[in-house]
Design a protein around this motif. Structure first.
Motif, PDB file in Angstrom:
ATOM      1  N   GLN A  79       0.810  -1.208   0.000  1.00 52.82           N
ATOM      2  CA  GLN A  79       0.000   0.000   0.000  1.00 52.82           C
ATOM      3  C   GLN A  79       0.849   1.266   0.000  1.00 52.82           C
ATOM      4  OE1 GLN A  79      -3.653  -0.523  -0.080  1.00 52.82           O
ATOM      5  NE2 GLN A  79      -3.039   1.324  -1.130  1.00 52.82           N
ATOM      6  N   THR A  80       1.897   1.308   0.834  1.00 49.88           N
ATOM      7  CA  THR A  80       2.703   2.537   0.966  1.00 49.88           C
ATOM      8  C   THR A  80       4.202   2.212   1.006  1.00 49.88           C
ATOM      9  OG1 THR A  80       2.856   2.533   3.382  1.00 49.88           O
ATOM     10  CG2 THR A  80       0.866   3.515   2.445  1.00 49.88           C
ATOM     11  N   LEU A  81       5.019   3.232   0.829  1.00 54.31           N
ATOM     12  CA  LEU A  81       6.475   3.091   0.958  1.00 54.31           C
ATOM     13  C   LEU A  81       6.864   2.709   2.380  1.00 54.31           C
ATOM     14  CD1 LEU A  81       7.945   6.091  -1.108  1.00 54.31           C
ATOM     15  CD2 LEU A  81       8.263   3.645  -1.541  1.00 54.31           C
ATOM     16  N   ASP A  82       6.138   3.236   3.356  1.00 57.98           N
ATOM     17  CA  ASP A  82       6.383   2.889   4.759  1.00 57.98           C
ATOM     18  C   ASP A  82       6.186   1.396   5.008  1.00 57.98           C
ATOM     19  OD1 ASP A  82       7.245   5.188   5.850  1.00 57.98           O
ATOM     20  OD2 ASP A  82       5.428   5.624   7.019  1.00 57.98           O
ATOM     21  N   ASP A  83       5.189   0.808   4.367  1.00 66.97           N
ATOM     22  CA  ASP A  83       4.946  -0.634   4.515  1.00 66.97           C
ATOM     23  C   ASP A  83       6.141  -1.431   3.981  1.00 66.97           C
ATOM     24  OD1 ASP A  83       2.411  -0.137   5.566  1.00 66.97           O
ATOM     25  OD2 ASP A  83       1.480  -0.182   3.581  1.00 66.97           O
ATOM     26  N   ILE A  84       6.723  -0.970   2.877  1.00 69.66           N
ATOM     27  CA  ILE A  84       7.897  -1.635   2.296  1.00 69.66           C
ATOM     28  C   ILE A  84       9.093  -1.523   3.239  1.00 69.66           C
ATOM     29  CG2 ILE A  84       9.579  -1.545   0.384  1.00 69.66           C
ATOM     30  CD1 ILE A  84       7.240  -0.644  -1.423  1.00 69.66           C
ATOM     31  N   LEU A  85       9.276  -0.346   3.798  1.00 64.36           N
ATOM     32  CA  LEU A  85      10.381  -0.104   4.733  1.00 64.36           C
ATOM     33  C   LEU A  85      10.235  -0.991   5.969  1.00 64.36           C
ATOM     34  CD1 LEU A  85      12.873   1.761   5.020  1.00 64.36           C
ATOM     35  CD2 LEU A  85      11.443   3.279   6.405  1.00 64.36           C
ATOM     36  N   HIS A  86       9.018  -1.106   6.451  1.00 66.37           N
ATOM     37  CA  HIS A  86       8.717  -1.926   7.625  1.00 66.37           C
ATOM     38  C   HIS A  86       9.065  -3.394   7.353  1.00 66.37           C
ATOM     39  CE1 HIS A  86       5.900  -3.962  10.490  1.00 66.37           C
ATOM     40  NE2 HIS A  86       6.427  -3.075  11.299  1.00 66.37           N
ATOM     41  N   TRP A  87       8.687  -3.882   6.184  1.00 58.89           N
ATOM     42  CA  TRP A  87       8.999  -5.265   5.776  1.00 58.89           C
ATOM     43  C   TRP A  87      10.506  -5.441   5.585  1.00 58.89           C
ATOM     44  CZ3 TRP A  87       8.866 -10.072   5.884  1.00 58.89           C
ATOM     45  CH2 TRP A  87       9.220 -10.918   4.841  1.00 58.89           C
ATOM     46  N   ALA A 121      17.397 -13.455   6.590  1.00 57.89           N
ATOM     47  CA  ALA A 121      17.274 -14.208   5.332  1.00 57.89           C
ATOM     48  C   ALA A 121      18.012 -13.495   4.206  1.00 57.89           C
ATOM     49  CB  ALA A 121      15.799 -14.374   4.969  1.00 57.89           C
ATOM     50  N   ARG A 122      17.928 -12.179   4.187  1.00 62.70           N
ATOM     51  CA  ARG A 122      18.590 -11.400   3.139  1.00 62.70           C
ATOM     52  C   ARG A 122      20.113 -11.526   3.242  1.00 62.70           C
ATOM     53  NH1 ARG A 122      15.452  -6.990   3.764  1.00 62.70           N
ATOM     54  NH2 ARG A 122      16.993  -5.868   4.936  1.00 62.70           N
ATOM     55  N   ASN A 123      20.613 -11.481   4.465  1.00 62.11           N
ATOM     56  CA  ASN A 123      22.059 -11.643   4.668  1.00 62.11           C
ATOM     57  C   ASN A 123      22.527 -13.024   4.213  1.00 62.11           C
ATOM     58  OD1 ASN A 123      22.153  -9.090   5.669  1.00 62.11           O
ATOM     59  ND2 ASN A 123      22.190  -9.694   7.831  1.00 62.11           N
ATOM     60  N   LEU A 124      21.751 -14.034   4.568  1.00 62.09           N
ATOM     61  CA  LEU A 124      22.047 -15.408   4.146  1.00 62.09           C
ATOM     62  C   LEU A 124      22.015 -15.499   2.619  1.00 62.09           C
ATOM     63  CD1 LEU A 124      22.583 -17.742   6.093  1.00 62.09           C
ATOM     64  CD2 LEU A 124      20.211 -18.464   5.832  1.00 62.09           C
ATOM     65  N   GLY A 125      21.063 -14.834   2.023  1.00 61.43           N
ATOM     66  CA  GLY A 125      20.917 -14.814   0.566  1.00 61.43           C
ATOM     67  C   GLY A 125      22.155 -14.267  -0.118  1.00 61.43           C
ATOM     68  N   ARG A 126      22.650 -13.156   0.388  1.00 65.72           N
ATOM     69  CA  ARG A 126      23.843 -12.541  -0.218  1.00 65.72           C
ATOM     70  C   ARG A 126      25.075 -13.422  -0.008  1.00 65.72           C
ATOM     71  NH1 ARG A 126      21.683  -6.879   0.862  1.00 65.72           N
ATOM     72  NH2 ARG A 126      22.057  -7.284   3.045  1.00 65.72           N
ATOM     73  N   GLU A 127      25.108 -14.072   1.149  1.00 65.76           N
ATOM     74  CA  GLU A 127      26.253 -14.906   1.507  1.00 65.76           C
ATOM     75  C   GLU A 127      26.274 -16.209   0.704  1.00 65.76           C
ATOM     76  OE1 GLU A 127      27.064 -17.050   5.553  1.00 65.76           O
ATOM     77  OE2 GLU A 127      26.714 -14.907   5.934  1.00 65.76           O
ATOM     78  N   LYS A 128      25.074 -16.844   0.565  1.00 69.24           N
ATOM     79  CA  LYS A 128      25.039 -18.223   0.077  1.00 69.24           C
ATOM     80  C   LYS A 128      24.347 -18.442  -1.267  1.00 69.24           C
ATOM     81  CE  LYS A 128      24.020 -21.535   2.985  1.00 69.24           C
ATOM     82  NZ  LYS A 128      23.305 -22.310   4.032  1.00 69.24           N
ATOM     83  N   TRP A 129      23.261 -17.692  -1.542  1.00 70.77           N
ATOM     84  CA  TRP A 129      22.382 -18.095  -2.640  1.00 70.77           C
ATOM     85  C   TRP A 129      22.471 -17.242  -3.897  1.00 70.77           C
ATOM     86  CZ3 TRP A 129      18.552 -17.911   1.843  1.00 70.77           C
ATOM     87  CH2 TRP A 129      18.646 -19.082   2.602  1.00 70.77           C
ATOM     88  N   TYR A 130      22.515 -15.917  -3.701  1.00 67.89           N
ATOM     89  CA  TYR A 130      22.407 -15.049  -4.872  1.00 67.89           C
ATOM     90  C   TYR A 130      23.749 -14.844  -5.554  1.00 67.89           C
ATOM     91  CZ  TYR A 130      17.856 -13.883  -2.939  1.00 67.89           C
ATOM     92  OH  TYR A 130      16.591 -13.952  -2.439  1.00 67.89           O
ATOM     93  N   THR A 131      23.771 -15.010  -6.860  1.00 65.96           N
ATOM     94  CA  THR A 131      24.914 -14.613  -7.678  1.00 65.96           C
ATOM     95  C   THR A 131      24.765 -13.140  -8.055  1.00 65.96           C
ATOM     96  OG1 THR A 131      24.944 -16.836  -8.576  1.00 65.96           O
ATOM     97  CG2 THR A 131      26.164 -15.172  -9.789  1.00 65.96           C
ATOM     98  N   GLN A 132      23.529 -12.758  -8.299  1.00 64.89           N
ATOM     99  CA  GLN A 132      23.215 -11.372  -8.667  1.00 64.89           C
ATOM    100  C   GLN A 132      21.759 -11.084  -8.335  1.00 64.89           C
ATOM    101  OE1 GLN A 132      23.634 -10.529 -12.885  1.00 64.89           O
ATOM    102  NE2 GLN A 132      23.286  -8.340 -12.634  1.00 64.89           N
ATOM    103  N   VAL A 192      13.058  -8.425  11.314  1.00 59.19           N
ATOM    104  CA  VAL A 192      14.295  -9.095  11.759  1.00 59.19           C
ATOM    105  C   VAL A 192      14.554 -10.400  10.993  1.00 59.19           C
ATOM    106  CG1 VAL A 192      15.473 -10.177  13.702  1.00 59.19           C
ATOM    107  CG2 VAL A 192      14.209  -8.061  14.056  1.00 59.19           C
ATOM    108  N   GLU A 193      13.524 -11.224  10.855  1.00 55.20           N
ATOM    109  CA  GLU A 193      13.707 -12.501  10.164  1.00 55.20           C
ATOM    110  C   GLU A 193      14.033 -12.269   8.681  1.00 55.20           C
ATOM    111  OE1 GLU A 193      10.537 -15.230  11.128  1.00 55.20           O
ATOM    112  OE2 GLU A 193      11.304 -16.716   9.694  1.00 55.20           O
ATOM    113  N   HIS A 194      13.451 -11.226   8.133  1.00 51.67           N
ATOM    114  CA  HIS A 194      13.720 -10.875   6.737  1.00 51.67           C
ATOM    115  C   HIS A 194      15.167 -10.396   6.560  1.00 51.67           C
ATOM    116  CE1 HIS A 194      12.326  -8.374   2.987  1.00 51.67           C
ATOM    117  NE2 HIS A 194      12.967  -9.457   2.648  1.00 51.67           N
ATOM    118  N   VAL A 195      15.657  -9.620   7.502  1.00 50.20           N
ATOM    119  CA  VAL A 195      17.052  -9.137   7.462  1.00 50.20           C
ATOM    120  C   VAL A 195      18.015 -10.325   7.487  1.00 50.20           C
ATOM    121  CG1 VAL A 195      18.842  -7.878   8.740  1.00 50.20           C
ATOM    122  CG2 VAL A 195      16.551  -6.885   8.498  1.00 50.20           C
TER     123      VAL A 195
END
Lengths: 105, 105
Positions: free
Chosen positions: B61-69, B78-89, B73-76
């Protein structure tokens, strides 16, 4: 291919589709439309993936560039054929890209 | 699934990814993130497809909702793990959806 290093603001067209099972001729026309899109003024890039649904995102410099591509005669014919023969459902969204972040290992 | 019948203006996050060949644990975490996203304030829907690249578009709905997501904490983690292990780009774009059109046979 991932489209990287574009500079906001610019525009994205998110085109999400479901294709009928017997979509004869679809792939050839889709490829032709991609080739044709690349020749248009303001074209910045395209990203595409498909399994259960298809998502194609094309990127453009301005809203006018999107309108110009929308009205391209060959594109109009392909779109009509798509509604008649290939698409079970689609949703098309016109968006202004405000920010972007990239990661490359 | 195609997300239809949303009412502009709202926001889209276009997340385009290339995954490493041996991306152990990726699918489970991606599914968990989708489940978790659906519980967030302002979540409107998600569309996802993958073959050579993956494209996931989530709607908010809003930019604030995106920022909140983004800051969940769990998303942060997962994202760190993603950069470390899964994503090439990957490339992540935050967009304002200005117009949309739907078609359903």
């Amino acid at each position: 291919m991932i489209v990287a290093h574009l500079k906001p603001p610019y525009y994205a067209v998110i085109f999400t589709t479901i294709i009928a099972n017997n979509a004869e001729g679809y792939l050839k026309t889709a490829q032709r439309m991609e080739t044709l899109a690349k020749l248009q003024k303001g074209y910045l890039g395209i990203e595409s993936a498909r399994n259960e649904i298809g998502i194609t995102v094309s990127y453009w410099q301005t809203l006018d560039d999107i309108l110009h591509w929308k009205n391209n005669v060959e594109h109009v014919l392909a779109r009509n054929l798509g509604r008649e023969k290939w698409y079970t459902q689609y949703q098309l969204r016109i968006c202004k890209v405000e920010r972007e972040y990239g990661f490359l290992k």
